[in-house]
Design a protein around this motif. Structure first.
Motif, PDB file in Angstrom:
ATOM      1  N   VAL A 178      -7.944 -34.353 -10.147  1.00 40.32           N
ATOM      2  CA  VAL A 178      -6.886 -34.356  -9.323  1.00 40.32           C
ATOM      3  C   VAL A 178      -7.078 -34.966  -7.999  1.00 40.32           C
ATOM      4  N   PRO A 179      -6.084 -35.924  -7.434  1.00 39.37           N
ATOM      5  CA  PRO A 179      -6.388 -36.476  -5.967  1.00 39.37           C
ATOM      6  C   PRO A 179      -6.904 -35.617  -5.162  1.00 39.37           C
ATOM      7  N   CYS A 180      -7.909 -35.991  -4.524  1.00 40.57           N
ATOM      8  CA  CYS A 180      -8.677 -34.971  -3.306  1.00 40.57           C
ATOM      9  C   CYS A 180      -9.268 -35.645  -2.125  1.00 40.57           C
ATOM     10  N   TYR A 181      -8.694 -35.434  -1.064  1.00 42.12           N
ATOM     11  CA  TYR A 181      -9.123 -36.297   0.102  1.00 42.12           C
ATOM     12  C   TYR A 181      -9.676 -35.291   1.001  1.00 42.12           C
ATOM     13  N   LEU A 182     -10.848 -35.518   1.674  1.00 36.52           N
ATOM     14  CA  LEU A 182     -11.242 -34.939   3.007  1.00 36.52           C
ATOM     15  C   LEU A 182     -10.821 -35.241   4.285  1.00 36.52           C
ATOM     16  N   ILE A 183     -10.285 -34.673   4.919  1.00 35.66           N
ATOM     17  CA  ILE A 183      -9.623 -34.925   6.115  1.00 35.66           C
ATOM     18  C   ILE A 183     -10.335 -34.015   7.366  1.00 35.66           C
ATOM     19  N   PRO A 184     -10.536 -34.540   8.536  1.00 40.68           N
ATOM     20  CA  PRO A 184     -11.030 -33.804   9.630  1.00 40.68           C
ATOM     21  C   PRO A 184      -9.750 -33.044  10.241  1.00 40.68           C
ATOM     22  N   ASP A 185      -8.863 -33.325  10.234  1.00 36.93           N
ATOM     23  CA  ASP A 185      -7.549 -32.644  10.821  1.00 36.93           C
ATOM     24  C   ASP A 185      -6.035 -33.301  10.234  1.00 36.93           C
ATOM     25  N   ALA A 186      -5.255 -32.694  10.896  1.00 35.44           N
ATOM     26  CA  ALA A 186      -3.687 -33.238  10.271  1.00 35.44           C
ATOM     27  C   ALA A 186      -3.557 -34.475  10.671  1.00 35.44           C
ATOM     28  N   ALA A 187      -4.069 -35.222  11.768  1.00 42.79           N
ATOM     29  CA  ALA A 187      -3.772 -36.504  12.005  1.00 42.79           C
ATOM     30  C   ALA A 187      -4.168 -37.468  10.917  1.00 42.79           C
ATOM     31  N   ALA A 188      -5.081 -37.011  10.156  1.00 46.00           N
ATOM     32  CA  ALA A 188      -5.680 -38.048   9.185  1.00 46.00           C
ATOM     33  C   ALA A 188      -4.842 -37.859   7.877  1.00 46.00           C
TER      34      ALA A 188
END
Length: 314
Positions: free
Chosen positions: A237-247
């Motif tokens: 599944v497409p999966c992304y690590l983000i530090p916060d909502a702005a990313a």
């Protein structure tokens, strides 16, 4: 859009304890409080504590004489402990109790005459601390391939310990490689591996099978958050690590009817709620959570922070 939350996610008991130690120290002793290394690997947590008066440093030499000092949740080496004692710094130790347990296990194995294999990632502060806590012959192994390169005879008495941010699944191949090569190998029960790491990885595997897109809230330098992202990707599944909502990037959401969200063990729930709010600004959302393990573990604070007459030294 449907949003499904992993359960469990976010803060573990060790992180809660570490953050509480800094906050209570600020309340009791006043600002500034000095913390060696980031208390946990999350910028939002660090910035929040900085705003309250915490000062984060990488070396004890940056700390003024007599200033209250906190060791981060990752733990420190005996050299650092000795340096703090030599300078007379009053120390509050926020090392996760599960990390301290690994230190004790390693020392016990050395006392039994065994060479210790530490399964972990080179350069991670927890690994650096553990290597510096075990006085004896210790080898760091990052993966199964590295086992073949160990300069040890097959009959050498060995014992292994693991970095706590690695799960049973993460360490299985390395342990199997060790067992194939060495005839006298012991190690801790799998129940001793960090419950939070295993629980979050199990939850993200379950979540990945139900969503079109998976978001992992966590810092880029967080080992357990990175592993959650890797597991999601491994599930296809497409999966992304983000530090916060702005990313968040709008193109990720095209065609995604169901979005899964989880968070690393050092990411506060407020960041997850920020991401939900950001998705809600794009259109109507329906939020639910998967059934999962409810963690009710808690760790005691240092006596200095719960006993009014105690000194700041641990």
């Amino acid at each position: 859009m449907r949003i499904i939350l992993a359960q469990p996610r976010g803060f573990c008991a060790g992180v809660v304890r570490a953050v509480d130690i800094v906050e209570r120290a600020l309340e009791k002793y006043g600002a500034p409080i000095y913390v060696r290394h980031e208390i946990v690997h999350n910028q939002r947590v660090v910035e929040t504590l900085q705003a309250k008066g915490a000062r984060f440093v990488e070396e004890l030499g940056e700390i003024p004489a007599g200033a209250v000092t906190v060791f981060s949740a990752h733990g420190v080496s005996r050299r650092v402990e000795a340096e703090a004692a030599g300078r007379g710094l009053p120390v509050l130790d926020a090392t996760c109790p599960l990390v301290s347990k690994v230190h004790a296990e390693g020392r016990r194995y050395v006392a039994q005459g065994r060479t210790v294999i530490l399964i972990g990632h080179a350069g991670h502060p927890e690994v650096e601390g553990t290597l510096g806590q075990i006085a004896g012959e210790v080898y760091l192994v990052g993966d199964a391939a590295a086992v073949a390169a160990l300069p040890l005879p097959a009959d050498r008495p060995l014992a292994y310990v693991t970095q706590t941010t690695l799960s049973v699944d993460d360490t299985r191949l390395v342990i199997e490689a060790l067992r194939r090569r060495f005839t006298d190998l012991i190690g801790p029960d799998t129940r001793d591996i960090c419950y939070a790491t295993q629980n979050r990885q199990t939850a993200v595997r379950e979540l990945a099978g139900r969503v079109d897109l998976l978001l992992v809230v966590g810092a880029a330098n967080s080992s357990n958050s990175n592993r959650l992202q890797e597991i999601g990707a491994e599930q296809g599944v497409p999966c992304y690590l983000i530090p916060d909502a702005a990313a968040l990037r709008p193109e990720w959401l095209r065609g995604a009817e169901t979005v899964g969200i989880t968070a690393g063990a050092s990411a506060p729930e407020s960041l997850v709620q920020d991401v939900i709010a950001a998705l809600g600004r794009l259109g109507p959302v329906e939020v639910s959570a998967l059934p999962g393990i409810v963690e009710d573990i808690s760790f005691k604070l240092p006596a200095a922070l719960v006993e009014p007459e105690a000194s700041a030294a641990s």
